[in-house]
Design an enzyme around this catalytic site. Structure first.
Site, PDB file in Angstrom:
ATOM      1  N   THR A   1       6.162  17.887  53.419  1.00 54.18           N
ATOM      2  CA  THR A   1       7.185  18.914  53.216  1.00 54.18           C
ATOM      3  C   THR A   1       7.994  18.615  51.961  1.00 54.18           C
ATOM      4  O   THR A   1       8.355  19.523  51.199  1.00 54.18           O
ATOM      5  CB  THR A   1       8.118  18.990  54.437  1.00 54.18           C
ATOM      6  OG1 THR A   1       7.345  19.174  55.623  1.00 54.18           O
ATOM      7  CG2 THR A   1       9.102  20.141  54.302  1.00 54.18           C
TER       8      THR A   1
ATOM      9  N   GLY B   1       4.102  11.622  59.904  1.00 52.68           N
ATOM     10  CA  GLY B   1       4.896  12.649  60.548  1.00 52.68           C
ATOM     11  C   GLY B   1       6.350  12.659  60.142  1.00 52.68           C
ATOM     12  O   GLY B   1       7.160  13.357  60.769  1.00 52.68           O
ATOM     13  N   SER B   2       6.727  11.928  59.098  1.00 52.19           N
ATOM     14  CA  SER B   2       8.140  11.855  58.699  1.00 52.19           C
ATOM     15  C   SER B   2       8.567  13.018  57.813  1.00 52.19           C
ATOM     16  O   SER B   2       9.761  13.207  57.573  1.00 52.19           O
ATOM     17  CB  SER B   2       8.415  10.541  57.968  1.00 52.19           C
ATOM     18  OG  SER B   2       7.641  10.453  56.784  1.00 52.19           O
ATOM     19  N   GLY B   3       7.603  13.796  57.298  1.00 52.63           N
ATOM     20  CA  GLY B   3       7.967  14.939  56.454  1.00 52.63           C
ATOM     21  C   GLY B   3       7.612  14.755  54.988  1.00 52.63           C
ATOM     22  O   GLY B   3       8.120  15.492  54.137  1.00 52.63           O
ATOM     23  N   LYS B   4       6.737  13.811  54.674  1.00 54.50           N
ATOM     24  CA  LYS B   4       6.362  13.577  53.269  1.00 54.50           C
ATOM     25  C   LYS B   4       5.741  14.828  52.646  1.00 54.50           C
ATOM     26  O   LYS B   4       6.056  15.180  51.511  1.00 54.50           O
ATOM     27  CB  LYS B   4       5.376  12.411  53.172  1.00 54.50           C
ATOM     28  CG  LYS B   4       5.890  11.084  53.715  1.00 54.50           C
ATOM     29  CD  LYS B   4       4.921   9.965  53.460  1.00 54.50           C
ATOM     30  CE  LYS B   4       3.573  10.171  54.144  1.00 54.50           C
ATOM     31  NZ  LYS B   4       3.675  10.243  55.607  1.00 54.50           N
TER      32      LYS B   4
ATOM     33  N   ASP C   1       0.834  -1.195   0.000  1.00 52.80           N
ATOM     34  CA  ASP C   1       0.000   0.000   0.000  1.00 52.80           C
ATOM     35  C   ASP C   1       0.871   1.246   0.000  1.00 52.80           C
ATOM     36  O   ASP C   1       2.013   1.232   0.488  1.00 52.80           O
ATOM     37  CB  ASP C   1      -0.902   0.032   1.234  1.00 52.80           C
ATOM     38  CG  ASP C   1      -1.977  -1.039   1.195  1.00 52.80           C
ATOM     39  OD1 ASP C   1      -2.210  -1.609   0.111  1.00 52.80           O
ATOM     40  OD2 ASP C   1      -2.573  -1.306   2.257  1.00 52.80           O
TER      41      ASP C   1
END
Length: 556
Positions: free
Chosen positions: A344, A339-342, A150
């Site tokens: 942030t 509370g580990s800072g994720k 084609d």
């Protein structure tokens, strides 16, 4: 009498052939010339056989004594002979008898009504003047053409340079002794990794310019396919298709028939093509034509009888589509103990203008008045956990979840799929970026890292005294509440062990921002490495496939 310059044969019926069928007579007479029985039948049915100057299109016609017979392809008059035109030809192989060309997409195989552009035949006549009708005895419009591709299909095509070679190759194609394998990029992923399609093809009952799988009146059509690779989220797949018959548009029709039309094929996959072109990402610009490439061909040389095999890497547009399918953003999941800072870390990434998603923020929206989460909780629990405006009373719901493990699991089973869906939409919206981040506290617990929702996981590690001290107080969490959150998650040691990299949060905010920059540098490097690995895999795929197909063809 045989006339090489006209491509036709003439005979006078002797007494011993009186009553012989026309097709059987010519099949016998032309057996040594390389013209197959199928070709004889085709010529007769196409009106290319005459008896005493009159066209006879029935093979069963009985001959009479001293009939004058002619058969063969009619040559075009001089004004209908294809013109030699300079053009780009990618020659894969050539000798005095054949030429193997890697045809570019957009080039028609031979001149035809309504095709004003220069064709492959025009280019061949310029490079190989000996193929012209006056010298070769071949058809003036289609000299040397024994099979076609084609216009928008790329890849290998074999062309004969003389009539003897054309006849032998035509017979081989008719007898299906030529092995052909195509590569196609199709929408979605076929349910079966490999399979056969045996479905007759004929003219579409209402759209005469199209072909279709038909129940009655179609010609036998058989194809075998194998899925070689599927892109992320199953958008499209690379498949190899070996055809055992050569019907018009066979692969395009067959793949559409099983629900997976070719990407870029607006004729046989009009709905899928329309949706594809409306995409809001870079994929919409990829797949500009039907993504089909004649990759592998194996045939017997018409003169030397040697078996020749050739293969050709797909062109740039197919390679770009495959790489574009693969080049999704690297989906990074961010986890860590409560509370580990994720949060942030997520805010720091946002400040650096990187796309981020927060499961906590998603839940907050779901719990708002009119949110899907609020509506579902109201339907399940009535007004027990709802404010007057219809929003979720999160304090009340949390207290109940603390008191009842069954209720907690029930709520999670309702809310988590919504969050997962929102996250999928987020990643989809940012697929053209290098990296996107999703902070999901229970990502590991929900198995997202195992079921493909994210590509890699980054964990935030924070000293216990910081997490349960200043950071806990900044979030307004009691020790008891923090302990409850902890109990719903994996232990920190197990959580971090499942991560691909760890972000340290043991110093100041400035230190944590530096850690987030390190995270992004790491993720970007992973994105680059992943794409380089895929490009290498593609480079190594083509010769490996060629070797496999050659072996399969030998067994066939």
């Amino acid at each position: 009498m045989d006339n090489k310059n006209t491509g036709r044969w003439e005979r006078t019926v002797s007494a011993q052939d009186i009553g012989t069928r026309l097709d059987k007579f010519w099949a016998r007479e032309l057996a040594e010339t390389g013209v197959s029985r199928g070709k004889v039948k085709s010529w007769i049915e196409s009106g290319l056989a005459t008896v005493n100057g009159e066209v006879v299109d029935k093979g069963k016609y009985k001959l009479a004594g001293f009939d004058t017979l002619e058969i063969g392809e009619l040559q075009s008059s001089g004004e209908d002979t294809a013109e030699a035109i300079p053009g780009d030809l990618k020659i894969v192989y050539e000798d005095d008898n054949i030429v193997v060309v890697d045809k570019a997409a957009g080039v028609t195989t031979h001149p035809a009504p309504g095709e004003p552009d220069a064709t492959l035949v025009n280019y061949l006549l310029h490079s190989y003047p000996d193929m012209a009708s006056a010298e070769s005895g071949m058809d003036g419009q289609r000299p040397g053409i024994v099979h076609r591709l084609d216009k928008d299909t790329s890849g290998l095509i074999v062309v004969a340079r003389n009539e003897a070679g054309r006849l032998r190759l035509s017979a081989d194609f008719a007898e299906r002794s030529v092995d052909k394998v195509y590569l196609a990029v199709v929408h979605g992923r076929p349910k079966k990794a490999e399979g056969g399609i045996d479905a007759p093809i004929g003219r579409h009952p209402t759209r005469k310019t199209r072909m279709a799988v038909v129940e009655k009146g179609g010609r036998e059509a058989r194809s075998d396919y194998r899925v070689l690779w599927t892109g992320p989220r199953g958008l499209a797949s690379l498949v190899a298709v070996r055809i055992h018959t050569g019907r018009t548009h066979q692969i395009r029709v067959h793949m559409a028939h099983i629900g997976h039309p070719l990407v870029g094929d607006a004729t046989y996959g009009s709905q899928e093509d329309a949706v594809w072109k409306r995409r809001d990402d870079k994929l919409a610009q990829l797949g500009p034509r039907q993504m089909l490439h004649a990759f592998h061909i194996s045939f017997t040389h018409p003169q030397t009888k040697e078996r020749l095999t050739f293969w050709q890497t797909p062109p740039e547009d197919i390679l770009s589509l495959l790489q574009g399918l693969y080049r999704e953003c690297l989906r990074v999941g961010i986890v860590g103990m409560p509370g580990s800072g994720k949060s942030t870390v997520v805010n720091s990434l946002r400040k650096q203008a990187h796309p981020t998603f927060s499961a906590d923020e998603s839940v907050a929206k779901l719990y708002e008045a009119g949110g899907d989460g609020a509506d579902m909780i109201a339907q399940r629990f009535g007004n027990q956990f709802s404010h007057e405006d219809g929003s979720v009373d999160k304090a009340k719901l949390f207290s109940a979840m603390c008191d009842s493990e069954n209720l907690r699991r029930e709520v999670m089973d309702m809310v988590h799929p919504m969050v997962r869906h929102e996250c999928e939409l987020f990643f989809r919206a940012h697929r053209d970026t290098s990296v996107a981040y999703a902070e999901v506290p229970l990502l590991l617990e929900g198995g997202w890292h195992k079921t493909g929702q994210v590509d890699v996981v980054a964990g935030v590690r924070c000293p216990e005294e910081m997490r349960t001290g200043d950071l806990r107080r900044q979030r307004g969490l009691s020790r008891e509440m923090l302990a409850v959150f902890d109990s719903w998650q994996w232990p920190e040691q197990d959580k971090l062990a499942a991560c691909d990299m760890v972000v340290e949060n043991s110093g100041s905010l400035e230190d944590l921002e530096q850690e987030t920059r390190r995270l992004h540098e790491w993720a970007t490097a992973r994105f680059t490495e992943r794409n380089a690995e895929f490009a290498k895999w593609l480079d190594e795929l083509w010769p490996r496939l060629a070797q496999e197909f050659a072996g399969e063809g030998d067994k066939a």
